[in-house]
Design a protein around this motif. Sequence first.
Motif, PDB file in Angstrom:
ATOM      1  N   ALA A  80       4.959 -53.308  55.392  1.00  0.00           N
ATOM      2  CA  ALA A  80       4.917 -51.959  55.949  1.00  0.00           C
ATOM      3  C   ALA A  80       6.258 -51.564  56.549  1.00  0.00           C
ATOM      4  O   ALA A  80       6.736 -50.428  56.358  1.00  0.00           O
ATOM      5  N   ARG A  81       6.890 -52.478  57.264  1.00  0.00           N
ATOM      6  CA  ARG A  81       8.157 -52.151  57.938  1.00  0.00           C
ATOM      7  C   ARG A  81       9.272 -51.840  56.941  1.00  0.00           C
ATOM      8  O   ARG A  81      10.007 -50.853  57.096  1.00  0.00           O
ATOM      9  N   VAL A  82       9.425 -52.658  55.926  1.00  0.00           N
ATOM     10  CA  VAL A  82      10.506 -52.412  54.977  1.00  0.00           C
ATOM     11  C   VAL A  82      10.209 -51.168  54.140  1.00  0.00           C
ATOM     12  O   VAL A  82      11.124 -50.415  53.778  1.00  0.00           O
ATOM     13  N   SER A  83       8.941 -50.907  53.858  1.00  0.00           N
ATOM     14  CA  SER A  83       8.574 -49.692  53.125  1.00  0.00           C
ATOM     15  C   SER A  83       8.876 -48.449  53.944  1.00  0.00           C
ATOM     16  O   SER A  83       9.407 -47.454  53.419  1.00  0.00           O
ATOM     17  N   GLU A  84       8.525 -48.474  55.218  1.00  0.00           N
ATOM     18  CA  GLU A  84       8.827 -47.342  56.088  1.00  0.00           C
ATOM     19  C   GLU A  84      10.326 -47.086  56.156  1.00  0.00           C
ATOM     20  O   GLU A  84      10.782 -45.933  56.129  1.00  0.00           O
ATOM     21  N   LEU A  85      11.107 -48.161  56.246  1.00  0.00           N
ATOM     22  CA  LEU A  85      12.568 -48.040  56.301  1.00  0.00           C
ATOM     23  C   LEU A  85      13.104 -47.385  55.034  1.00  0.00           C
ATOM     24  O   LEU A  85      13.908 -46.445  55.090  1.00  0.00           O
ATOM     25  N   PHE A  86      12.646 -47.869  53.877  1.00  0.00           N
ATOM     26  CA  PHE A  86      13.129 -47.327  52.609  1.00  0.00           C
ATOM     27  C   PHE A  86      12.620 -45.899  52.365  1.00  0.00           C
ATOM     28  O   PHE A  86      13.337 -45.056  51.827  1.00  0.00           O
ATOM     29  N   ASN A  87      11.381 -45.636  52.759  1.00  0.00           N
ATOM     30  CA  ASN A  87      10.843 -44.279  52.598  1.00  0.00           C
ATOM     31  C   ASN A  87      11.651 -43.271  53.406  1.00  0.00           C
ATOM     32  O   ASN A  87      11.957 -42.169  52.925  1.00  0.00           O
ATOM     33  N   SER A  88      12.005 -43.645  54.625  1.00  0.00           N
ATOM     34  CA  SER A  88      12.725 -42.727  55.507  1.00  0.00           C
ATOM     35  C   SER A  88      14.143 -42.457  55.021  1.00  0.00           C
ATOM     36  O   SER A  88      14.743 -41.444  55.396  1.00  0.00           O
ATOM     37  N   SER A  89      14.683 -43.356  54.183  1.00  0.00           N
ATOM     38  CA  SER A  89      16.056 -43.200  53.689  1.00  0.00           C
ATOM     39  C   SER A  89      16.099 -42.873  52.201  1.00  0.00           C
ATOM     40  O   SER A  89      17.164 -42.942  51.584  1.00  0.00           O
ATOM     41  N   ASN A  90      14.936 -42.542  51.630  1.00  0.00           N
ATOM     42  CA  ASN A  90      14.842 -42.146  50.212  1.00  0.00           C
ATOM     43  C   ASN A  90      15.398 -43.212  49.264  1.00  0.00           C
ATOM     44  O   ASN A  90      16.041 -42.906  48.261  1.00  0.00           O
ATOM     45  N   MET A 100      -1.608 -58.441  46.846  1.00  0.00           N
ATOM     46  CA  MET A 100      -2.605 -58.857  45.867  1.00  0.00           C
ATOM     47  C   MET A 100      -3.932 -58.124  46.054  1.00  0.00           C
ATOM     48  O   MET A 100      -4.230 -57.637  47.146  1.00  0.00           O
ATOM     49  N   PRO A 101      -4.749 -58.066  45.012  1.00  0.00           N
ATOM     50  CA  PRO A 101      -6.070 -57.428  45.130  1.00  0.00           C
ATOM     51  C   PRO A 101      -7.109 -58.352  45.774  1.00  0.00           C
ATOM     52  O   PRO A 101      -8.305 -58.153  45.634  1.00  0.00           O
ATOM     53  N   PHE A 102      -6.649 -59.377  46.468  1.00  0.00           N
ATOM     54  CA  PHE A 102      -7.510 -60.278  47.231  1.00  0.00           C
ATOM     55  C   PHE A 102      -6.673 -60.809  48.390  1.00  0.00           C
ATOM     56  O   PHE A 102      -5.441 -60.713  48.371  1.00  0.00           O
ATOM     57  N   PRO A 103      -7.286 -61.379  49.421  1.00  0.00           N
ATOM     58  CA  PRO A 103      -6.514 -61.871  50.577  1.00  0.00           C
ATOM     59  C   PRO A 103      -5.608 -63.031  50.172  1.00  0.00           C
ATOM     60  O   PRO A 103      -6.080 -64.100  49.789  1.00  0.00           O
ATOM     61  N   ALA A 104      -4.301 -62.823  50.245  1.00  0.00           N
ATOM     62  CA  ALA A 104      -3.345 -63.848  49.842  1.00  0.00           C
ATOM     63  C   ALA A 104      -2.017 -63.612  50.546  1.00  0.00           C
ATOM     64  O   ALA A 104      -1.653 -62.465  50.838  1.00  0.00           O
ATOM     65  N   THR A 105      -1.304 -64.704  50.794  1.00  0.00           N
ATOM     66  CA  THR A 105       0.002 -64.624  51.429  1.00  0.00           C
ATOM     67  C   THR A 105       1.033 -65.262  50.514  1.00  0.00           C
ATOM     68  O   THR A 105       1.201 -66.480  50.510  1.00  0.00           O
ATOM     69  N   PRO A 106       1.736 -64.463  49.708  1.00  0.00           N
ATOM     70  CA  PRO A 106       2.799 -65.016  48.864  1.00  0.00           C
ATOM     71  C   PRO A 106       3.919 -65.606  49.728  1.00  0.00           C
ATOM     72  O   PRO A 106       3.937 -65.440  50.954  1.00  0.00           O
ATOM     73  N   ASN A 107       4.876 -66.257  49.072  1.00  0.00           N
ATOM     74  CA  ASN A 107       5.977 -66.882  49.807  1.00  0.00           C
ATOM     75  C   ASN A 107       6.799 -65.869  50.591  1.00  0.00           C
ATOM     76  O   ASN A 107       7.326 -66.184  51.667  1.00  0.00           O
ATOM     77  N   ASP A 108       6.951 -64.652  50.039  1.00  0.00           N
ATOM     78  CA  ASP A 108       7.771 -63.631  50.682  1.00  0.00           C
ATOM     79  C   ASP A 108       7.389 -62.275  50.108  1.00  0.00           C
ATOM     80  O   ASP A 108       6.429 -62.165  49.344  1.00  0.00           O
ATOM     81  N   VAL A 109       8.138 -61.250  50.500  1.00  0.00           N
ATOM     82  CA  VAL A 109       7.917 -59.905  49.975  1.00  0.00           C
ATOM     83  C   VAL A 109       9.024 -59.601  48.974  1.00  0.00           C
ATOM     84  O   VAL A 109      10.208 -59.710  49.300  1.00  0.00           O
ATOM     85  N   ASP A 110       8.651 -59.245  47.750  1.00  0.00           N
ATOM     86  CA  ASP A 110       9.627 -58.937  46.696  1.00  0.00           C
ATOM     87  C   ASP A 110       9.676 -57.441  46.458  1.00  0.00           C
ATOM     88  O   ASP A 110       8.640 -56.782  46.358  1.00  0.00           O
ATOM     89  N   ILE A 111      10.898 -56.920  46.342  1.00  0.00           N
ATOM     90  CA  ILE A 111      11.086 -55.484  46.147  1.00  0.00           C
ATOM     91  C   ILE A 111      12.098 -55.251  45.030  1.00  0.00           C
ATOM     92  O   ILE A 111      13.183 -55.841  45.021  1.00  0.00           O
TER      93      ILE A 111
END
Length: 359
Positions: A80-90, A100-111
Amino acid sequence: MILTIKLLRIVGSPFVRDHELELPGNELEALELYNYAIKNKIGLLYLEALNDRGKLEEFRLKSNYEEEQEKYDKQLITVARVSELFNSSNVNYAVFKSIMPFPATPNDVDIIHFGSDVEFENAAELMLLSGYLEVKGQADAEQRMFHDARDGKLWPHPHQKDVYDVDLYQKISASHILYLDKRKLEGHVIEINRFGTILKVLKPEAELVAIVIHSIIPEMLCTLFVYYSTLYYLAKMNSREINEFIDIAKENNAVYPIKVHFSVLAELHQAAHGFIPAQIEEILTKLGTDELEKRNLFKNEFKTPHKYGLSTVVKTLLEKANEAECRRSVIKQLVYMLNPRHTKWVIHNIIWRRQRETY
């Protein structure tokens, strides 16, 4: 019983009714299965299955569940934080392989970053100015890796991924070799509202292609995390969406890895639940099956993560080589490896990936 099959029968499938599911026989087995689930990156999903049936305290796994849930929540905040940052700066981006479409914690967030090289550097600078720390990678020159320092803590283990980490891709590559062309994915970006934040993500059909090919290049492993990602996406797809999924795979020269992946998937679901879902049958009917990986799965007694054979990796690369951009990236990789130190790193990395049990 084989651990993989026992675990699948406890966690279940979106194609299986709850009353057909099993439970661990005792506390010791429940813990052994939890460790196996962690290895397959579905620790939280396993514990959710026990929690739904009110068995966490009986198997003394409630504290583990709370820890897994806390990690999950923290990673959602990272997204959420990195998305908000990127959204605010276009910034032109999409989160992938991370929600994921189920509860899961990947190693990191990929963008994925879809803009120019200059815009990529600007996005990276924006992160540095917004409380993110950076670690320099040795070979992944087409991405930059950051750590969300929102808690004001120093990065405890810079070379170990955690829920605060964000990888920003300018090119989706393993070292310099391109395994997905972001230009072919940009038209498949959608917006979703999660956690009160607008997130830009790949539509399920494109996301699934990315998840599957990533499991072969560069990971070379099929975890149950990938198995369940596929099942949960497929359960919501109709025939039109399945056809679109296949079309995206063809557009990305990724038909062979899709065929291999679904061949493995079908055997796992058949062994655990006695049938193959109609959606998987439909895809295999259209693309065919891969007998080699099926034999390897049987030979290794359904052990997961399933380690893909080198021939599967090579055939996947050969299909990707139909793309001019991929061919250019291979030449770039060869030039990069003229440096003996870089060659040593690449060889070491390949050997390490072939020997490891998970990632």
